[in-house]
Design a protein around this motif. Structure first.
Motif, mmCIF file in Angstrom:
data_model
loop_
_atom_site.group_PDB
_atom_site.id
_atom_site.type_symbol
_atom_site.label_atom_id
_atom_site.label_comp_id
_atom_site.label_asym_id
_atom_site.label_seq_id
_atom_site.Cartn_x
_atom_site.Cartn_y
_atom_site.Cartn_z
ATOM 1 N N LEU A 82 -14.742 28.859 53.203
ATOM 2 C CA LEU A 82 -15.062 28.737 51.782
ATOM 3 C C LEU A 82 -14.979 27.284 51.313
ATOM 4 O O LEU A 82 -15.852 26.803 50.587
ATOM 5 C CB LEU A 82 -14.115 29.608 50.960
ATOM 6 C CG LEU A 82 -14.333 31.129 51.083
ATOM 7 C CD1 LEU A 82 -13.183 31.887 50.435
ATOM 8 C CD2 LEU A 82 -15.667 31.537 50.463
ATOM 9 N N ALA A 83 -13.938 26.574 51.736
ATOM 10 C CA ALA A 83 -13.750 25.195 51.290
ATOM 11 C C ALA A 83 -14.839 24.281 51.820
ATOM 12 O O ALA A 83 -15.426 23.471 51.077
ATOM 13 C CB ALA A 83 -12.372 24.699 51.728
ATOM 14 N N TYR A 84 -15.137 24.392 53.100
ATOM 15 C CA TYR A 84 -16.136 23.527 53.733
ATOM 16 C C TYR A 84 -17.538 23.772 53.185
ATOM 17 O O TYR A 84 -18.249 22.848 52.789
ATOM 18 C CB TYR A 84 -16.110 23.747 55.249
ATOM 19 C CG TYR A 84 -17.371 23.346 55.945
ATOM 20 C CD1 TYR A 84 -17.609 22.027 56.300
ATOM 21 C CD2 TYR A 84 -18.353 24.299 56.245
ATOM 22 C CE1 TYR A 84 -18.778 21.653 56.942
ATOM 23 C CE2 TYR A 84 -19.519 23.937 56.872
ATOM 24 C CZ TYR A 84 -19.735 22.617 57.218
ATOM 25 O OH TYR A 84 -20.906 22.255 57.835
ATOM 26 N N ASN A 85 -17.939 25.036 53.143
ATOM 27 C CA ASN A 85 -19.311 25.354 52.733
ATOM 28 C C ASN A 85 -19.562 25.058 51.267
ATOM 29 O O ASN A 85 -20.697 24.755 50.884
ATOM 30 C CB ASN A 85 -19.633 26.814 53.063
ATOM 31 C CG ASN A 85 -19.882 27.026 54.547
ATOM 32 O OD1 ASN A 85 -20.873 26.556 55.088
ATOM 33 N ND2 ASN A 85 -18.971 27.708 55.220
ATOM 34 N N ARG A 86 -18.535 25.105 50.466
ATOM 35 C CA ARG A 86 -18.687 24.758 49.049
ATOM 36 C C ARG A 86 -19.118 23.295 48.908
ATOM 37 O O ARG A 86 -19.880 22.944 48.011
ATOM 38 C CB ARG A 86 -17.357 24.998 48.324
ATOM 39 C CG ARG A 86 -17.448 24.897 46.805
ATOM 40 C CD ARG A 86 -16.128 25.266 46.161
ATOM 41 N NE ARG A 86 -15.782 26.662 46.405
ATOM 42 C CZ ARG A 86 -14.709 27.069 47.095
ATOM 43 N NH1 ARG A 86 -13.874 26.177 47.609
ATOM 44 N NH2 ARG A 86 -14.467 28.348 47.263
ATOM 45 N N ILE A 87 -18.663 22.456 49.808
ATOM 46 C CA ILE A 87 -19.021 21.035 49.778
ATOM 47 C C ILE A 87 -20.338 20.779 50.495
ATOM 48 O O ILE A 87 -21.188 20.025 50.017
ATOM 49 C CB ILE A 87 -17.907 20.195 50.439
ATOM 50 C CG1 ILE A 87 -16.592 20.355 49.674
ATOM 51 C CG2 ILE A 87 -18.299 18.723 50.495
ATOM 52 C CD1 ILE A 87 -15.388 19.769 50.389
ATOM 53 N N LYS A 88 -20.549 21.453 51.609
ATOM 54 C CA LYS A 88 -21.720 21.186 52.452
ATOM 55 C C LYS A 88 -23.013 21.722 51.848
ATOM 56 O O LYS A 88 -24.100 21.259 52.177
ATOM 57 C CB LYS A 88 -21.493 21.811 53.835
ATOM 58 C CG LYS A 88 -22.552 21.521 54.879
ATOM 59 C CD LYS A 88 -22.603 20.052 55.262
ATOM 60 C CE LYS A 88 -23.279 19.837 56.603
ATOM 61 N NZ LYS A 88 -24.622 20.395 56.705
ATOM 62 N N GLY A 89 -22.901 22.716 50.953
ATOM 63 C CA GLY A 89 -24.099 23.314 50.368
ATOM 64 C C GLY A 89 -24.524 24.582 51.067
ATOM 65 O O GLY A 89 -25.395 25.309 50.579
ATOM 66 N N SER A 90 -23.922 24.873 52.202
ATOM 67 C CA SER A 90 -24.219 26.072 52.972
ATOM 68 C C SER A 90 -23.324 27.221 52.500
ATOM 69 O O SER A 90 -22.596 27.093 51.510
ATOM 70 C CB SER A 90 -23.994 25.789 54.464
ATOM 71 O OG SER A 90 -22.788 25.071 54.666
ATOM 72 N N VAL A 91 -23.368 28.342 53.217
ATOM 73 C CA VAL A 91 -22.512 29.480 52.873
ATOM 74 C C VAL A 91 -21.770 29.928 54.124
ATOM 75 O O VAL A 91 -22.185 29.632 55.252
ATOM 76 C CB VAL A 91 -23.322 30.653 52.274
ATOM 77 C CG1 VAL A 91 -23.973 30.242 50.968
ATOM 78 C CG2 VAL A 91 -24.369 31.172 53.267
ATOM 79 N N PRO A 92 -20.665 30.652 53.967
ATOM 80 C CA PRO A 92 -19.897 31.106 55.128
ATOM 81 C C PRO A 92 -20.724 31.977 56.069
ATOM 82 O O PRO A 92 -21.615 32.712 55.635
ATOM 83 C CB PRO A 92 -18.750 31.909 54.500
ATOM 84 C CG PRO A 92 -18.564 31.296 53.144
ATOM 85 C CD PRO A 92 -19.954 30.958 52.698
ATOM 86 N N VAL A 93 -20.368 31.889 57.351
ATOM 87 C CA VAL A 93 -21.046 32.700 58.369
ATOM 88 C C VAL A 93 -20.406 34.069 58.480
ATOM 89 O O VAL A 93 -20.869 34.918 59.254
ATOM 90 C CB VAL A 93 -21.003 31.994 59.742
ATOM 91 C CG1 VAL A 93 -21.733 30.666 59.682
ATOM 92 C CG2 VAL A 93 -19.551 31.790 60.206
ATOM 93 N N ARG A 94 -19.349 34.291 57.719
ATOM 94 C CA ARG A 94 -18.619 35.553 57.769
ATOM 95 C C ARG A 94 -19.184 36.537 56.746
ATOM 96 O O ARG A 94 -19.551 36.150 55.646
ATOM 97 C CB ARG A 94 -17.134 35.323 57.484
ATOM 98 C CG ARG A 94 -16.464 34.327 58.419
ATOM 99 C CD ARG A 94 -15.000 34.187 58.082
ATOM 100 N NE ARG A 94 -14.276 35.432 58.320
ATOM 101 C CZ ARG A 94 -13.393 35.614 59.310
ATOM 102 N NH1 ARG A 94 -13.143 34.635 60.155
ATOM 103 N NH2 ARG A 94 -12.783 36.772 59.442
ATOM 104 N N ARG A 95 -19.193 37.808 57.125
ATOM 105 C CA ARG A 95 -19.680 38.824 56.193
ATOM 106 C C ARG A 95 -18.534 39.526 55.460
ATOM 107 O O ARG A 95 -18.765 40.495 54.723
ATOM 108 C CB ARG A 95 -20.543 39.852 56.922
ATOM 109 C CG ARG A 95 -19.922 40.488 58.148
ATOM 110 C CD ARG A 95 -20.912 41.436 58.793
ATOM 111 N NE ARG A 95 -20.396 41.992 60.051
ATOM 112 C CZ ARG A 95 -21.031 42.917 60.771
ATOM 113 N NH1 ARG A 95 -22.203 43.374 60.345
ATOM 114 N NH2 ARG A 95 -20.521 43.366 61.890
ATOM 115 N N ASP A 96 -17.297 39.040 55.677
ATOM 116 C CA ASP A 96 -16.141 39.665 55.026
ATOM 117 C C ASP A 96 -15.593 38.825 53.878
ATOM 118 O O ASP A 96 -14.469 39.037 53.435
ATOM 119 C CB ASP A 96 -15.037 39.937 56.045
ATOM 120 C CG ASP A 96 -14.574 38.687 56.787
ATOM 121 O OD1 ASP A 96 -15.186 37.616 56.592
ATOM 122 O OD2 ASP A 96 -13.607 38.780 57.575
#
Length: 418
Positions: free
Chosen positions: A322-336
């Motif tokens: 959550l922390a990384y993708n919020r900055i990178k512009g992407s979304v988590p690879v997790r479906r949970d």
């Protein structure tokens, strides 16, 4: 505590810290911030991220450096490797197998099925996915649209009307760079818009030359050329980060680019939905043209295996996702994860991808759909067509069909698009 004891404690702590040499191509403002987030998480685990960032859009320079370092016996401990290139390196036995980590952490259940399969080679997990990018993203300036009485375009007829209105008002409708990979990124979104996810994948998976003569491919090429009239003239060749800064200044009303651009715009201080907003590229609302950021642990002499496995566990954890993708512009690879934790752009991306393989289309340009030879050949033809108005769309179709014919019987390792 005396100065001597403090010094001894620092030396002991520094010597105890293990270092991982990480090669990647994240050099823009948002990418650096995202990488620093990962490095900070590793620091908490007692591991030092030694940065080996190689500039160059789409990782072109980084791949060359990685090959050179491996051949010279100076392989990094961790490398950004994505898509079918994982097959090539895995088949050579150069990647550390992360099966124990994947099993302990329940990756097969936690990750989207497409992503879990993406990081497996010959039944072994060989990489950790950190972020899911949606490439078919159109950014627009909400305030400007309100001022002009416009709504964001959902189809190409609406786009043409919006662009014409903006141009009459003295506003550049569409930001774009003539850098080859950026031109090809625009084209693959247009190809998806015309063909849909199923035929898009058929073009790349079956490699049947005649498929490239389909009228839908012709229309995608024609639209690529027709969009030039809505861009600044001549179309400048500039890095995507520069395009992001230009868009942030209001130099253009719209921009088609992967959602790493959202991360950059956020890092420049813009707010989602207020100073910029995003929707799917016209004609692709139900589809997800994707790229997945992954890190592979290089096998080497297995001297860093404990640290590499610790890094893999950390990168895939929910909090860091959550922390990384919020900055990178992407979304988590997790479906949970809870999609409510994402902004409006990210939530639409995550929810669209979660609908399954039928709506998912792997990026050509960003190494999800093809091997390097095919990717480079397609980019070269699209760039030539975009920059030379004398080249006919039918000629490009013929050349693309020839490329497919040449590669049709190639039995080299490649990942089948899903």
């Amino acid at each position: 505590m005396g100065a001597g004891l403090l010094c001894l404690l620092w030396i002991t702590t520094a010597s105890a810290a293990q270092t991982l040499d990480v090669l990647h191509w994240w050099t823009s403002l948002s990418e650096r911030q995202a990488a620093n987030t990962l490095a900070g998480a590793l620091q908490d685990e007692g591991i030092v991220w030694r940065d080996a960032a190689i500039p160059g859009g789409a990782g072109i320079g980084a791949f060359k450096v990685l090959k050179s370092r491996v051949l010279s016996g100076r392989a990094p401990d961790v490398a950004q490797l994505i898509g079918p290139t994982l097959d090539d390196w895995g088949e050579l036995g150069l990647l550390l197998e992360l099966d124990d980590v994947a099993m302990d952490e329940g990756w097969s259940a936690a990750f989207f099925p497409t992503i879990a399969a993406l990081v497996r080679v010959q039944g072994h997990t060989v990489a950790v996915p950190v972020g899911l990018h949606r490439i078919n993203t159109l950014y627009y300036q909400p305030k400007l649209f309100v001022e002009q009485g416009l709504r964001p375009p959902r189809n190409w007829a609406e786009f043409e009307r919006v662009a014409a209105r903006l141009q009459r008002a003295g506003i550049t409708p569409l930001a774009q760079s003539s850098e080859p990979w950026q031109v090809a990124t625009l084209f693959e979104t247009l190809l998806l818009a015309e063909t849909g996810a199923a035929y898009y994948k058929q073009l790349l998976q079956l490699r049947r030359p005649d498929d490239w003569f389909d009228p839908r491919v012709f229309r995608a090429l024609e639209r690529l050329r027709s969009l030039k009239r809505w861009m600044a003239q001549p179309v400048p060749q500039r890095g995507w980060e520069e395009v992001a800064r230009s868009f942030a200044r209001g130099d253009a009303a719209m921009w088609i680019m992967g959602d790493w651009a959202r991360g950059e715009l956020l890092s420049l201080g813009l707010d989602v939905d207020r100073e910029f907003a995003c929707i799917a590229v016209p004609g692709t609302g139900g589809a997800h043209l994707y790229s997945v950021d992954t890190f592979a642990m290089m096998a080497g002499g297995y001297g860093k295996q404990r640290e590499q496995e610790t890094m893999a566990r950390s990168l895939a954890s929910v909090p860091l996702q959550l922390a990384y993708n919020r900055i990178k512009g992407s979304v988590p690879v997790r479906r949970d994860i809870d999609p409510a934790a994402l902004d409006s752009c990210g939530r639409d991306s995550w929810q669209t991808f979660s609908r399954g393989a039928a709506v998912q289309a792997p990026s050509i340009v960003h190494r999800m759909a093809t091997d390097e030879a095919m990717k480079d050949a397609i980019i070269a033809q699209i760039y030539r067509y975009f920059t030379d108005d004398q080249v006919a769309a039918t000629e490009v179709q013929r050349r693309l069909a020839t490329i497919m014919r040449a590669l049709q019987n190639d039995t080299g390792v490649r990942r089948t698009p899903r």
